[in-house]
Design a protein around this motif. Structure first.
Motif, PDB file in Angstrom:
ATOM      1  N   LEU A  96       0.802  -1.065   0.102  1.00 46.05           N
ATOM      2  CA  LEU A  96      -0.003   0.098  -0.154  1.00 46.05           C
ATOM      3  C   LEU A  96       0.927   1.303   0.021  1.00 46.05           C
ATOM      4  N   GLU A  97       2.228   1.279   0.329  1.00 51.40           N
ATOM      5  CA  GLU A  97       3.086   2.223   0.339  1.00 51.40           C
ATOM      6  C   GLU A  97       2.986   2.845  -1.277  1.00 51.40           C
ATOM      7  N   ASP A  98       3.120   3.922  -1.163  1.00 50.84           N
ATOM      8  CA  ASP A  98       3.138   4.856  -2.812  1.00 50.84           C
ATOM      9  C   ASP A  98       4.633   4.957  -2.931  1.00 50.84           C
ATOM     10  N   TYR A  99       4.968   3.919  -3.933  1.00 54.75           N
ATOM     11  CA  TYR A  99       6.421   4.017  -4.217  1.00 54.75           C
ATOM     12  C   TYR A  99       6.793   5.033  -5.258  1.00 54.75           C
ATOM     13  N   SER A 100       5.632   5.683  -5.786  1.00 54.47           N
ATOM     14  CA  SER A 100       5.903   6.540  -6.634  1.00 54.47           C
ATOM     15  C   SER A 100       6.608   8.038  -5.950  1.00 54.47           C
ATOM     16  N   THR A 101       6.762   7.901  -4.568  1.00 54.16           N
ATOM     17  CA  THR A 101       7.278   8.857  -4.104  1.00 54.16           C
ATOM     18  C   THR A 101       8.640   8.718  -3.902  1.00 54.16           C
ATOM     19  N   TYR A 102       9.068   7.789  -4.262  1.00 57.74           N
ATOM     20  CA  TYR A 102      10.804   7.255  -4.155  1.00 57.74           C
ATOM     21  C   TYR A 102      11.181   7.315  -5.937  1.00 57.74           C
ATOM     22  N   ASP A 104      14.598   7.347  -8.599  1.00 60.78           N
ATOM     23  CA  ASP A 104      16.227   7.324  -8.832  1.00 60.78           C
ATOM     24  C   ASP A 104      16.721   6.349  -7.528  1.00 60.78           C
ATOM     25  N   ILE A 105      16.131   5.372  -7.249  1.00 62.66           N
ATOM     26  CA  ILE A 105      16.622   4.638  -6.281  1.00 62.66           C
ATOM     27  C   ILE A 105      17.418   3.403  -6.915  1.00 62.66           C
ATOM     28  N   ASP A 106      18.435   3.244  -6.416  1.00 61.95           N
ATOM     29  CA  ASP A 106      19.563   2.148  -6.687  1.00 61.95           C
ATOM     30  C   ASP A 106      19.299   0.886  -6.623  1.00 61.95           C
ATOM     31  N   ILE A 107      18.453   0.396  -5.602  1.00 61.71           N
ATOM     32  CA  ILE A 107      18.201  -0.846  -5.304  1.00 61.71           C
ATOM     33  C   ILE A 107      17.019  -1.147  -4.737  1.00 61.71           C
ATOM     34  N   PHE A 108      16.004  -1.881  -5.077  1.00 58.74           N
ATOM     35  CA  PHE A 108      14.921  -2.387  -4.215  1.00 58.74           C
ATOM     36  C   PHE A 108      15.204  -3.874  -3.820  1.00 58.74           C
ATOM     37  N   TYR A 109      14.944  -4.090  -2.624  1.00 54.22           N
ATOM     38  CA  TYR A 109      15.111  -5.522  -1.930  1.00 54.22           C
ATOM     39  C   TYR A 109      14.189  -6.117  -1.279  1.00 54.22           C
ATOM     40  N   SER A 110      13.870  -7.424  -1.802  1.00 50.60           N
ATOM     41  CA  SER A 110      12.549  -8.204  -1.419  1.00 50.60           C
ATOM     42  C   SER A 110      12.980  -9.494  -1.008  1.00 50.60           C
ATOM     43  N   ARG A 111      12.993  -9.930   0.290  1.00 47.80           N
ATOM     44  CA  ARG A 111      13.178 -11.377   0.696  1.00 47.80           C
ATOM     45  C   ARG A 111      12.224 -11.852   1.416  1.00 47.80           C
ATOM     46  N   PHE A 112      11.491 -13.044   0.831  1.00 44.11           N
ATOM     47  CA  PHE A 112      10.402 -13.613   1.703  1.00 44.11           C
ATOM     48  C   PHE A 112       9.404 -12.665   1.639  1.00 44.11           C
ATOM     49  N   VAL A 129       7.752  -0.492  -8.661  1.00 52.51           N
ATOM     50  CA  VAL A 129       9.485  -0.537  -8.595  1.00 52.51           C
ATOM     51  C   VAL A 129      10.143  -0.060  -9.700  1.00 52.51           C
ATOM     52  N   TYR A 130       9.642  -0.811 -10.950  1.00 46.76           N
ATOM     53  CA  TYR A 130      10.204  -0.392 -12.158  1.00 46.76           C
ATOM     54  C   TYR A 130      10.303   1.141 -12.402  1.00 46.76           C
ATOM     55  N   LYS A 131       9.192   1.712 -12.130  1.00 41.39           N
ATOM     56  CA  LYS A 131       8.930   3.359 -12.397  1.00 41.39           C
ATOM     57  C   LYS A 131      10.011   4.140 -11.452  1.00 41.39           C
ATOM     58  N   SER A 132      10.386   3.361 -10.173  1.00 37.34           N
ATOM     59  CA  SER A 132      10.893   4.130  -8.982  1.00 37.34           C
ATOM     60  C   SER A 132      12.582   3.983  -9.277  1.00 37.34           C
ATOM     61  N   LEU A 133      12.912   2.882  -9.905  1.00 39.21           N
ATOM     62  CA  LEU A 133      14.183   2.662 -10.090  1.00 39.21           C
ATOM     63  C   LEU A 133      15.024   3.715 -10.994  1.00 39.21           C
ATOM     64  N   PHE A 139      16.613  -4.684  -8.836  1.00 40.43           N
ATOM     65  CA  PHE A 139      15.644  -5.139  -7.853  1.00 40.43           C
ATOM     66  C   PHE A 139      15.957  -6.554  -7.980  1.00 40.43           C
ATOM     67  N   CYS A 140      16.219  -6.892  -6.338  1.00 38.68           N
ATOM     68  CA  CYS A 140      16.779  -8.102  -5.756  1.00 38.68           C
ATOM     69  C   CYS A 140      15.623  -8.678  -4.896  1.00 38.68           C
ATOM     70  N   ILE A 141      15.155 -10.306  -5.433  1.00 36.16           N
ATOM     71  CA  ILE A 141      14.260 -10.778  -5.012  1.00 36.16           C
ATOM     72  C   ILE A 141      14.404 -12.277  -4.532  1.00 36.16           C
ATOM     73  N   GLU A 142      14.207 -12.640  -3.346  1.00 38.56           N
ATOM     74  CA  GLU A 142      14.282 -14.030  -2.956  1.00 38.56           C
ATOM     75  C   GLU A 142      12.754 -14.521  -2.524  1.00 38.56           C
ATOM     76  N   ALA A 143      12.225 -15.528  -3.277  1.00 39.17           N
ATOM     77  CA  ALA A 143      11.082 -15.916  -2.775  1.00 39.17           C
ATOM     78  C   ALA A 143      10.806 -17.545  -3.095  1.00 39.17           C
ATOM     79  N   ARG A 144       9.640 -18.076  -2.398  1.00 40.82           N
ATOM     80  CA  ARG A 144       9.349 -19.404  -2.529  1.00 40.82           C
ATOM     81  C   ARG A 144       8.638 -19.637  -3.991  1.00 40.82           C
ATOM     82  N   THR A 145       9.178 -20.924  -4.560  1.00 31.84           N
ATOM     83  CA  THR A 145       8.494 -21.137  -5.869  1.00 31.84           C
ATOM     84  C   THR A 145       7.495 -22.446  -5.731  1.00 31.84           C
ATOM     85  N   ILE A 146       7.195 -22.891  -6.933  1.00 32.37           N
ATOM     86  CA  ILE A 146       6.121 -23.864  -6.869  1.00 32.37           C
ATOM     87  C   ILE A 146       6.763 -25.410  -6.723  1.00 32.37           C
ATOM     88  N   LYS A 147       8.246 -25.191  -6.699  1.00 30.04           N
ATOM     89  CA  LYS A 147       8.721 -26.528  -6.398  1.00 30.04           C
ATOM     90  C   LYS A 147       8.995 -26.647  -4.904  1.00 30.04           C
TER      91      LYS A 147
END
Length: 213
Positions: A96-102, A104-112, A129-133, A139-147
């Motif tokens: 719900l955070e409005d990332y459009s307020t950020y 020229d961000i170097d990195i977005f990081y999302s783990r789990f 995220v794409y628009k804010s970078l 954009f660094c992502i780690e998440a569970r998969t269907i495997k």
């Protein structure tokens, strides 16, 4: 997102040594992606702050966002006075955070965190995220998969999403990669395997993916 669940979780476990040490994904990103640069990083779903604090200690500037006020309080408690001026903590549900307020961000990081939101919210998040970078931002992502061994366990709520002790949506990596390429990201790094983040009896099959704008 399940604010009450995560408030309870961090109240009970947030100060445990095993989940205070930075994650293996944070270490991978620092060593292989961030290296010696000083970067502006936004962490989505920062939890008890272990990865954000690790990044701050490696001289990065951090915006750490989490929906749990308990987790945010733990982050404040754990930060020494030397680091408080370098980290901004927000009590917010990250989708719900409005990332459009950020900008020229170097990195977005999302783990789990990606597997904790619906696919509809994932689509919103990826676009923001794409628009804010900045150009060539990551954009660094780690998440569970269907495997993942937990896939299919619990009550099915929607495609690839199940409820056990809390909501989990497992990522179909083939579909995800097509989606991010269509948005405009480039895939800088990708792996899908187990033995990346073992905690007690849980050895998830994870997607580690580094996207570049």
């Amino acid at each position: 997102m399940e604010k009450d669940y995560w408030d309870t979780f961090y109240k009970q476990y947030g100060y445990e040594d095993k989940i205070q040490k930075h994650s293996t994904f944070a270490e991978f990103c620092q060593l292989e992606i961030f290296k010696s640069k000083q970067l502006n990083i936004v962490e989505l779903g920062s939890g008890n702050g272990r990865d954000s604090i690790f990044f701050v200690k490696n001289n990065h500037n951090i915006v750490a966002i989490d929906q749990s006020i308990i987790a945010i309080d733990i982050e404040h408690d754990r930060l020494s006075s030397n680091y408080k001026e370098k980290i901004l903590l927000k009590n917010a549900d990250f989708i719900l955070e409005d990332y459009s307020t950020y900008f020229d961000i170097d990195i977005f990081y999302s783990r789990f965190t990606l597997h904790s939101i619906t696919e509809e919210d994932e689509n919103i998040l990826l676009d923001k995220v794409y628009k804010s970078l900045k150009k060539c931002g990551i954009f660094c992502i780690e998440a569970r998969t269907i495997k993942d061994p937990l896939y299919g366990k619990g009550k099915k709520l929607e495609k690839h999403a199940f409820f056990t002790d809390h909501y989990r949506r497992f990522i179909d990596t083939d579909i995800f990669i097509k989606k991010v390429l269509n948005i405009g990201f480039n895939v800088k790094y990708f792996i899908e395997k187990d033995n990346l983040s073992i905690h007690k009896n849980d050895n998830p099959v994870l997607m580690r993916i580094i996207l570049e704008k």
